[in-house]
Design a protein around this motif. Structure first.
Motif, PDB file in Angstrom:
ATOM      1  N   ALA B  56      -3.713  72.823  17.667  1.00 37.52           N
ATOM      2  CA  ALA B  56      -2.993  72.042  18.678  1.00 37.52           C
ATOM      3  C   ALA B  56      -1.496  72.078  18.401  1.00 37.52           C
ATOM      4  O   ALA B  56      -1.070  71.934  17.253  1.00 37.52           O
ATOM      5  N   TYR B  57      -0.737  72.331  19.443  1.00 44.39           N
ATOM      6  CA  TYR B  57       0.715  72.198  19.374  1.00 44.39           C
ATOM      7  C   TYR B  57       1.064  70.899  20.079  1.00 44.39           C
ATOM      8  O   TYR B  57       0.631  70.667  21.213  1.00 44.39           O
ATOM      9  N   VAL B  58       1.819  70.051  19.414  1.00 41.41           N
ATOM     10  CA  VAL B  58       2.123  68.741  19.979  1.00 41.41           C
ATOM     11  C   VAL B  58       3.636  68.576  20.110  1.00 41.41           C
ATOM     12  O   VAL B  58       4.372  68.801  19.142  1.00 41.41           O
ATOM     13  N   VAL B  59       4.067  68.240  21.302  1.00 41.90           N
ATOM     14  CA  VAL B  59       5.486  67.958  21.509  1.00 41.90           C
ATOM     15  C   VAL B  59       5.612  66.552  22.067  1.00 41.90           C
ATOM     16  O   VAL B  59       5.029  66.231  23.102  1.00 41.90           O
ATOM     17  N   GLU B  60       6.342  65.712  21.355  1.00 42.60           N
ATOM     18  CA  GLU B  60       6.610  64.368  21.859  1.00 42.60           C
ATOM     19  C   GLU B  60       8.100  64.249  22.074  1.00 42.60           C
ATOM     20  O   GLU B  60       8.882  64.482  21.141  1.00 42.60           O
ATOM     21  N   ALA B  61       8.500  63.936  23.290  1.00 44.08           N
ATOM     22  CA  ALA B  61       9.922  63.775  23.569  1.00 44.08           C
ATOM     23  C   ALA B  61      10.056  62.988  24.856  1.00 44.08           C
ATOM     24  O   ALA B  61       9.295  63.200  25.799  1.00 44.08           O
ATOM     25  N   PRO B  62      11.012  62.054  24.918  1.00 41.41           N
ATOM     26  CA  PRO B  62      11.153  61.239  26.138  1.00 41.41           C
ATOM     27  C   PRO B  62      11.445  62.084  27.375  1.00 41.41           C
ATOM     28  O   PRO B  62      11.017  61.733  28.479  1.00 41.41           O
ATOM     29  N   GLU B  63      12.123  63.220  27.185  1.00 40.97           N
ATOM     30  CA  GLU B  63      12.469  64.085  28.332  1.00 40.97           C
ATOM     31  C   GLU B  63      11.216  64.498  29.110  1.00 40.97           C
ATOM     32  O   GLU B  63      11.263  64.686  30.322  1.00 40.97           O
ATOM     33  N   LEU B  64      10.096  64.675  28.401  1.00 38.76           N
ATOM     34  CA  LEU B  64       8.871  65.157  29.057  1.00 38.76           C
ATOM     35  C   LEU B  64       8.405  64.200  30.143  1.00 38.76           C
ATOM     36  O   LEU B  64       7.765  64.604  31.110  1.00 38.76           O
ATOM     37  N   GLU B  65       8.692  62.915  29.963  1.00 36.60           N
ATOM     38  CA  GLU B  65       8.243  61.930  30.949  1.00 36.60           C
ATOM     39  C   GLU B  65       9.331  61.523  31.926  1.00 36.60           C
ATOM     40  O   GLU B  65       9.056  61.007  32.997  1.00 36.60           O
ATOM     41  N   GLN B  66      10.588  61.769  31.546  1.00 35.10           N
ATOM     42  CA  GLN B  66      11.700  61.271  32.377  1.00 35.10           C
ATOM     43  C   GLN B  66      12.169  62.274  33.427  1.00 35.10           C
ATOM     44  O   GLN B  66      12.816  61.902  34.391  1.00 35.10           O
ATOM     45  N   TYR B  67      11.892  63.545  33.180  1.00 27.98           N
ATOM     46  CA  TYR B  67      12.407  64.576  34.086  1.00 27.98           C
ATOM     47  C   TYR B  67      11.274  65.447  34.595  1.00 27.98           C
ATOM     48  O   TYR B  67      10.237  65.621  33.945  1.00 27.98           O
ATOM     49  N   LEU B  68      11.517  66.039  35.748  1.00 35.67           N
ATOM     50  CA  LEU B  68      10.505  66.858  36.406  1.00 35.67           C
ATOM     51  C   LEU B  68      10.304  68.206  35.705  1.00 35.67           C
ATOM     52  O   LEU B  68      11.260  68.942  35.496  1.00 35.67           O
ATOM     53  N   VAL B  69       9.120  68.522  35.361  1.00 38.45           N
ATOM     54  CA  VAL B  69       8.558  69.790  34.858  1.00 38.45           C
ATOM     55  C   VAL B  69       9.389  70.746  33.997  1.00 38.45           C
ATOM     56  O   VAL B  69       8.834  71.435  33.166  1.00 38.45           O
ATOM     57  N   VAL B  70      10.701  70.813  34.151  1.00 39.63           N
ATOM     58  CA  VAL B  70      11.449  71.806  33.371  1.00 39.63           C
ATOM     59  C   VAL B  70      11.304  71.602  31.855  1.00 39.63           C
ATOM     60  O   VAL B  70      11.078  72.572  31.129  1.00 39.63           O
ATOM     61  N   PRO B  71      11.386  70.343  31.358  1.00 40.75           N
ATOM     62  CA  PRO B  71      11.151  70.176  29.912  1.00 40.75           C
ATOM     63  C   PRO B  71       9.784  70.720  29.482  1.00 40.75           C
ATOM     64  O   PRO B  71       9.666  71.334  28.416  1.00 40.75           O
ATOM     65  N   LYS B  72       8.780  70.513  30.323  1.00 45.74           N
ATOM     66  CA  LYS B  72       7.439  71.015  29.978  1.00 45.74           C
ATOM     67  C   LYS B  72       7.441  72.541  29.945  1.00 45.74           C
ATOM     68  O   LYS B  72       6.858  73.155  29.049  1.00 45.74           O
ATOM     69  N   ALA B  73       8.109  73.145  30.915  1.00 44.13           N
ATOM     70  CA  ALA B  73       8.161  74.613  30.963  1.00 44.13           C
ATOM     71  C   ALA B  73       8.917  75.160  29.752  1.00 44.13           C
ATOM     72  O   ALA B  73       8.519  76.162  29.155  1.00 44.13           O
ATOM     73  N   ARG B 180      15.589  63.975  37.880  1.00 40.37           N
ATOM     74  CA  ARG B 180      15.186  62.791  37.145  1.00 40.37           C
ATOM     75  C   ARG B 180      14.133  62.008  37.932  1.00 40.37           C
ATOM     76  O   ARG B 180      14.254  61.821  39.142  1.00 40.37           O
ATOM     77  N   ILE B 181      13.105  61.560  37.219  1.00 43.42           N
ATOM     78  CA  ILE B 181      12.088  60.712  37.852  1.00 43.42           C
ATOM     79  C   ILE B 181      12.607  59.284  37.795  1.00 43.42           C
ATOM     80  O   ILE B 181      12.714  58.706  36.709  1.00 43.42           O
ATOM     81  N   VAL B 182      12.962  58.717  38.952  1.00 45.80           N
ATOM     82  CA  VAL B 182      13.518  57.366  38.931  1.00 45.80           C
ATOM     83  C   VAL B 182      12.455  56.287  39.096  1.00 45.80           C
ATOM     84  O   VAL B 182      12.631  55.155  38.685  1.00 45.80           O
ATOM     85  N   GLU B 183      11.329  56.680  39.699  1.00 45.60           N
ATOM     86  CA  GLU B 183      10.266  55.692  39.861  1.00 45.60           C
ATOM     87  C   GLU B 183       8.929  56.397  39.947  1.00 45.60           C
ATOM     88  O   GLU B 183       8.835  57.512  40.463  1.00 45.60           O
ATOM     89  N   ARG B 184       7.899  55.738  39.420  1.00 46.18           N
ATOM     90  CA  ARG B 184       6.563  56.310  39.482  1.00 46.18           C
ATOM     91  C   ARG B 184       5.575  55.190  39.757  1.00 46.18           C
ATOM     92  O   ARG B 184       5.371  54.309  38.916  1.00 46.18           O
ATOM     93  N   LYS B 185       5.016  55.192  40.966  1.00 44.11           N
ATOM     94  CA  LYS B 185       4.080  54.126  41.329  1.00 44.11           C
ATOM     95  C   LYS B 185       2.657  54.677  41.294  1.00 44.11           C
ATOM     96  O   LYS B 185       2.280  55.457  42.171  1.00 44.11           O
ATOM     97  N   PRO B 186       1.864  54.296  40.290  1.00 50.18           N
ATOM     98  CA  PRO B 186       0.489  54.814  40.226  1.00 50.18           C
ATOM     99  C   PRO B 186      -0.318  54.349  41.435  1.00 50.18           C
ATOM    100  O   PRO B 186      -0.123  53.244  41.933  1.00 50.18           O
TER     101      PRO B 186
END
Ligand SMILES: Cc1cc2nc3c(=O)[nH]c(=O)nc-3n(C[C@H](O)[C@H](O)[C@H](O)COP(=O)(O)OP(=O)(O)OC[C@H]3O[C@@H](n4cnc5c(N)ncnc54)[C@H](O)[C@@H]3O)c2cc1C
Ligand SMILES: Nc1ncnc2c1ncn2[C@@H]1O[C@H](COP(=O)(O)O)[C@@H](O)[C@H]1O
Lengths: 260, 316
Positions: B56-73, B180-186
């Motif tokens: 398993a490769y694990v990356v934890e970083a706030p950017e992954l949740e705060q911004y759209l897909v580019v950090p993941k890519a 930037r993801i400014v809001e996320r309503k589940p």
């Protein structure tokens, strides 16, 4: 504000679409039209203008000779001018090559604030070209947008995925792809159809864009189609007419098939 | 054996079924390595191991949740390059495809989307032109990037454990933080199975006249997900997240019930590969009957409740 809308010319989905001998989409044998999902992008660009912003809208397409029909429809709807990238060596280009060429065209158009695209082309339908263009241009891409607000400096977009509804903000310039939920595309008016005849359409080749023809087309594709098979027609099953017991018969069928 | 990277879909460490499907496919082609982006890895570890993730490769970083897909890519590209992976598998969701698109450009690799099968040599099978054709394809350059549709394979457990864990630090570029993801309503949970993962789907169209009650009742009797045609969605009768078709979800369940749906090509595009198709429509000429394994010509408002009652009776 300068907006480029991407418009793709595709074979009519309601006709019998097929492949040619080299396993590429048959674009000659079937009537083509502007990919319906790109009409939403054109409409959204027009709406930015309707809202009071001074916009210049350029419809951009890449495709063979007939692809001009796609830009024509965009011009009739209200785009100001069009660019058609056409070159024999483009035949068989994959998504990466397509995105590279379209990105080069956006760069050549110059000073573009916003690139608006459809959510998917109705033929290939990979939904990857917009993000790839953004990657080539080093821009933000907001995909599958259902609601868009454009200011002088940024876009605010709402998009709904399975789990949540998101609000996204991105500074301009940016690439935004829109869904068919975002608006109701207008029909070209008679005035629009007449005006479109006088609007400029530029034709660019790869040489105009400075793109190496060896980097595009079927031979350069990073992915090859091995085999194409027509899916066997589903054989029609049994149909009963409801005579007061239709629901029971339905349940019996499911039970017989061990589906309940 | 080369590593085949699997991008793990999860919600705070709760692993989605699609990730287990990808691990199952990855095993055919090489050594499955899970790429876990975001927080919650500890909760996911056991499941990933059980379904065959050797590493398993694990990356934890706030950017992954705060911004759209580019950090993941960017994270995935870095891992693909440093590990010399033989391929990358992602789920065919809007996000998965977007990551795949950017990843393919970064790696200079070919990309295949919406695969319904992946062979040992990473040859993919896709269904194209509204399900009218089956195409096999192969990425010939770079590290194949493949997005796979949900439900393409049954997850198979190996009962293993994750052998090696690699916590990866990623230096994100300026481009990573532009959207930037400014809001996320589940969305509120319905209690029903997820549309793309369900083994039975009951869909309603314009023929419901706006009342999805009979469709939902039948779905619940069958333990099914509910779907809708675009006509029903455009009328505001059911949320867009449940639309089946070209601009909605593609489903491939064991059983698809189309109720009050005519069968336009754009709808067929989303359900054509269903195993068994059952139709209820009052118009015997409706094109959807041509693809039905079983059809009832009748009013869904009487046929569905009767079917529901009969199913409940049989289930006891
Ligand atoms: C670009 C584009 C994308 C599209 N994407 C999608 C998509 O993703 N998904 C999608 O579904 N469509 C999509 N469409 C729309 C598609 O073309 C059809 O318009 C739509 O599928 C029709 O929905 P329907 O079958 O519910 O309605 P209709 O075509 O109006 O059919 C309703 C059916 O209900 C039957 N009926 C009426 N009353 C009853 C009753 N009481 N009991 C039983 N039967 C009854 C009628 O006989 C009829 O067959 C798209 C179109 C375009 C142009
Ligand atoms: N050849 C093309 N010319 C113009 N626009 C295109 C072309 N290919 C793709 N696009 C745009 O990119 C979107 C997504 O395409 P795709 O990735 O092929 O599904 C389409 O809706 C178009 O807006």
């Amino acid at each position: 504000m300068k907006i480029v809308t991407l418009v793709k010319h595709v074979p009519d989905a309601t006709a019998d679409r097929t492949f040619t001998a080299d396993n590429t989409t048959d674009r000659a044998g079937v009537d083509g039209l502007l990919s319906e999902l790109d009409e939403y992008a054109v409409e959204e660009a027009l709406k930015v203008g309707d809202a009071g912003t001074d916009v210049e809208i350029i419809a951009l397409t890449m495709g063979p000779g007939g692809a001009e029909a796609a830009v024509k429809k965009a011009l009739q709807m209200g785009a100001d001018s069009a660019v058609h990238v056409v070159d024999d060596s483009l035949h068989g280009s994959d998504a990466l090559a397509t995105a590279q060429v379209l990105a080069a065209a956006v760069t050549k158009i110059g000073d573009v604030d916003l690139v608006l695209t459809g959510m998917a082309s109705t033929d290939g339908g990979m939904s990857v070209v917009p993000a790839m263009i953004a990657e080539y241009l080093g821009l933000a891409h907001v995909g599958f947008v259902g609601e868009l607000t454009v200011s002088d400096t940024a876009v605010t977009a709402r998009r709904d995925d399975d789990a949540a509804s998101e609000t996204i903000e991105a500074a301009l310039p940016a690439v935004v792809s829109v869904t068919d939920q975002i608006n109701e595309p207008r029909y070209p008016s008679f005035k629009g159809i007449m005006a479109a005849k006088k609007k400029p359409v530029e034709t660019w080749t790869l040489a105009d864009l400075g793109v190496d023809s060896g980097a595009v087309g079927l031979d350069a594709a990073l992915c090859v189609v091995r085999e194409v098979t027509k899916r066997p027609e589903r054989s029609a099953g049994s149909v009963v007419t409801d005579e007061g017991d239709g629901g029971t018969k339905l349940a019996e069928f499911l039970a017989a098939q061990k589906l309940i | 054996m080369a590593e085949i990277l699997v991008l793990v879909d999860h919600v705070d460490g709760e692993v989605k079924k699609t990730a287990l499907e990808l691990l199952t496919l990855a095993r055919r082609a090489g050594e499955p390595a899970a790429v876990f982006l975001g927080s919650g890895y500890d909760a996911a570890r056991d499941t990933l191991g059980q379904y065959g993730a050797a590493k398993a490769y694990v990356v934890e970083a706030p950017e992954l949740e705060q911004y759209l897909v580019v950090p993941k890519a960017e994270a995935l590209a870095q891992i693909a390059q440093s590990s010399g992976a033989g391929g990358v598998l992602l789920t065919s969701t809007p996000e998965g495809k977007e990551i795949a698109a950017r990843l393919a450009v970064k790696l200079g690799s070919g990309v295949v989307t919406d695969a319904v099968d992946v062979a040992a040599d990473l040859t993919t099978t896709q269904s194209v032109f509204a399900g009218g054709y089956t195409v096999t394809a192969q990425v010939t350059k770079g590290t194949p990037v493949i997005t796979v549709k949900p439900n393409s394979v049954t997850p198979e457990a190996t009962g293993g454990t994750v052998g090696a864990e690699d916590k990866v630090a990623v230096a994100f570029s300026d481009a990573a933080t532009k959207a930037r993801i400014v809001e996320r309503k589940p969305r509120a949970a319905t209690g029903r199975p997820e549309l793309t993962e369900a083994s039975i789907v009951v869909s309603g169209g314009r023929g419901t006249g706006g009342d999805f009650g009979p469709v939902e009742a039948l779905a619940d009797a069958l333990g099914a997900a509910v779907g809708a045609s675009r006509a029903a969605v455009d009328s505001g009768w059911y949320p867009h997240a449940y639309q089946v078709g070209q601009t909605g979800k593609t489903v491939s369940p064991q059983l698809y019930l189309a109720c009050g749906i005519s069968g336009a090509i754009q709808h067929r595009a989303g359900m054509q590969t269903s195993k068994t198709i059952v139709v209820v429509n009052k118009d015997p000429e409706a094109p959807i009957f041509a693809m039905a394994d079983f059809g009832v010509v009748g009013d869904l408002h009487t046929v569905l409740p009767q079917a529901t009652a009969e199913i409940q009776k049989r289930k006891g």
